[in-house]
Design an enzyme around this catalytic site. Sequence first.
Site, PDB file in Angstrom:
ATOM      1  N   HIS A 120      24.062 -29.588  -9.841  1.00  0.00           N
ATOM      2  CA  HIS A 120      24.252 -30.621 -10.868  1.00  0.00           C
ATOM      3  C   HIS A 120      25.716 -30.656 -11.298  1.00  0.00           C
ATOM      4  CE1 HIS A 120      19.916 -29.400 -12.194  1.00  0.00           C
ATOM      5  NE2 HIS A 120      19.866 -30.258 -11.202  1.00  0.00           N
TER       6      HIS A 120
ATOM      7  N   ALA B  24      20.115 -28.887  -3.327  1.00  0.00           N
ATOM      8  CA  ALA B  24      18.986 -29.645  -3.897  1.00  0.00           C
ATOM      9  C   ALA B  24      19.388 -30.259  -5.233  1.00  0.00           C
ATOM     10  CB  ALA B  24      17.775 -28.731  -4.066  1.00  0.00           C
TER      11      ALA B  24
ATOM     12  N   ARG C 230      11.422 -36.405  -3.496  1.00  0.00           N
ATOM     13  CA  ARG C 230      11.621 -36.602  -4.929  1.00  0.00           C
ATOM     14  C   ARG C 230      11.480 -38.088  -5.190  1.00  0.00           C
ATOM     15  NH1 ARG C 230      13.762 -34.308  -9.666  1.00  0.00           N
ATOM     16  NH2 ARG C 230      15.388 -35.589 -10.526  1.00  0.00           N
TER      17      ARG C 230
ATOM     18  N   CYS D 222      18.064 -24.753  -4.431  1.00  0.00           N
ATOM     19  CA  CYS D 222      19.474 -24.384  -4.228  1.00  0.00           C
ATOM     20  C   CYS D 222      20.424 -25.447  -4.781  1.00  0.00           C
ATOM     21  CB  CYS D 222      19.735 -24.191  -2.739  1.00  0.00           C
ATOM     22  SG  CYS D 222      19.631 -25.745  -1.815  1.00  0.00           S
TER      23      CYS D 222
HETATM   24  S1  SF4 Z   1      18.016 -26.162   1.645  1.00  0.00           S
HETATM   25 FE1  SF4 Z   1      19.789 -26.114   3.034  1.00  0.00          FE
HETATM   26  S2  SF4 Z   1      21.541 -25.911   1.654  1.00  0.00           S
HETATM   27 FE2  SF4 Z   1      19.738 -25.325   0.454  1.00  0.00          FE
HETATM   28  S3  SF4 Z   1      19.578 -23.074   0.672  1.00  0.00           S
HETATM   29 FE3  SF4 Z   1      18.296 -24.007   2.281  1.00  0.00          FE
HETATM   30  S4  SF4 Z   1      19.676 -24.105   4.065  1.00  0.00           S
HETATM   31 FE4  SF4 Z   1      20.994 -23.827   2.277  1.00  0.00          FE
END
Ligand code: SF4
Length: 539
Positions: A187, A58, A89, A55
């Site tokens: 990004h 991330a 990471r 996402c």
């Molecule tokens: S990791 Fe957190 S911010 Fe990313 S999609 Fe999942 S709940 Fe949403």
Amino acid sequence: MAFTEEKLQELLSILPDKVKKARKKHILVKDSSQPDQIIEANTRTIPGIITNRGCAYAGCKGVVVGPLKDMIHIVHGPVGCSYYTWGTRRNKAKSEDPTQNFINYCVTTDMQEKDIVFGGEKKLAKLIDEVVEIFKPKAISINATCPVGLIGDDINAVAKSAEERHGVPVLAFSCEGYKGVSQSAGHHIANNILMDKVIGASDKEEAPGRYAINILGEYNIGGDAWEIERVLKDIGYTIVSTMTGDGSYEELRHAHTADLNLVQCHRSINYIAEMLEIKYGTPWVKVNFIGVEGMSQSLRDMATYFDDEELTRKTEEVIAREVARVQPMIDQYRKVCEGKTAFCFVGGSRGHHYQGMYRELGIETVLAGYEFAHRDDYEGRHVIPTIKTDADSKNIPELHVNRDEKRFRVKVSPEKLEELKKKIPLSEYKGMNFDMQDGYIIVDDLNHYETDEFIKLLKPDIFSSGIKDKYVVQKMGIPAKQLHSYDYSGPYAGFNGALNFARDIAMSFATPTWNFIVPPWQDQPLLEGKMAEGEGKAC
Ligand code: SF4
């Protein structure tokens, strides 16, 4: 390799019509007789298809912002987003000041039900106060997760008032996970804020040495940036900042003083590269520090840019010394690897970069692709004007910068720049497809079903991707190399990295494990029998 359009149609035929139509646009069989092969990329993930994508959070906190070691990165949200990005990471960092290296920490507001109902701003403000008191960081980032945008927490207002309270820069990243379609949105969000609030924030006007460069899009996975820096410093370069592996808020502030920007990962940082050129007049060159040939060529391109006799001589001296040291050992590993085939499906840049290194080992990459790249990463930057932003990416703000009249410097005359563009990839990236051979396959946003089917069809000798598909593939009896985490090895960049990679790939093939997949009683019967005379049946 005989992979045809018909085979592709057959492979997709199991999917519902709508999905088949959508996926077809994300898969190409390279055919250089068609110069403008268009691939669809950076579009919405098909629900339920088992993608490898992550996402925006991330991409922002996990990739670009998180490696800045002298900042505390607050994850504003329920605990999961923070926990699952804690140390996963491998962006390594070390600091001469151990009190300013927070890379091992995981800091979150750990939102609860009452924060969702009544808002989490107060909790966030209180956490910032605690962070300042305990860690005294150079700066703080707030990284928004999914619920933050939905409940309307104003993280910019919290950041502003905390900054006034403490005199410490607090950067707010609205990188809620649902923004855009993948890590890529994150990004872009990170690039905008770093450019707007950090780069150029110092009052330094000159770099602290000759041949001053920034390394962009290098995240020091397994020590990659350290190996690259070792070689660059040996040649005589002054590294102003690295974005962002082992990087710091402190050094990023001076990035405007460099004479050249090197772009390793085009996808994650091309926005900053472009903006630095517009605002400060700093050109950028596309480099690839993976593989002996990639590394050597990039060093030569840099020397061409600076056009300095002493630098060119030193560049050739270092290349000759390093190649003489590592090449004989790589050649030994090549004997184990020669003639094999690979799949190379990685985030937004390695799917391309590692193909050269595989080729140096005698391995052909027969399928490659990206999770979240855009068309320009596949087809080259010349397609950028033709890319249409769809509804899913319209909520990512575009930052437009202007020339900084006080600091803009012409580093190389416009005439010389045009001349250089004919020799080196200045402000240019030709994309991955350009380097692939006819008949080889390019897949965007590869999913679980396609992984299975392509493996059955093409039977690669090694599959390079990430943690989510590694064990699926190994259970099929095929070695899998993680090209995100390097399977906890590395560095893989630079000359030493090429040697490490060659060793690890050769080891993947040479391990005796693969001989023990089929139990002996299945391919060599333990019992032997003879036809008893006159009975006519086996016993
Ligand atoms: S990791 Fe957190 S911010 Fe990313 S999609 Fe999942 S709940 Fe949403």
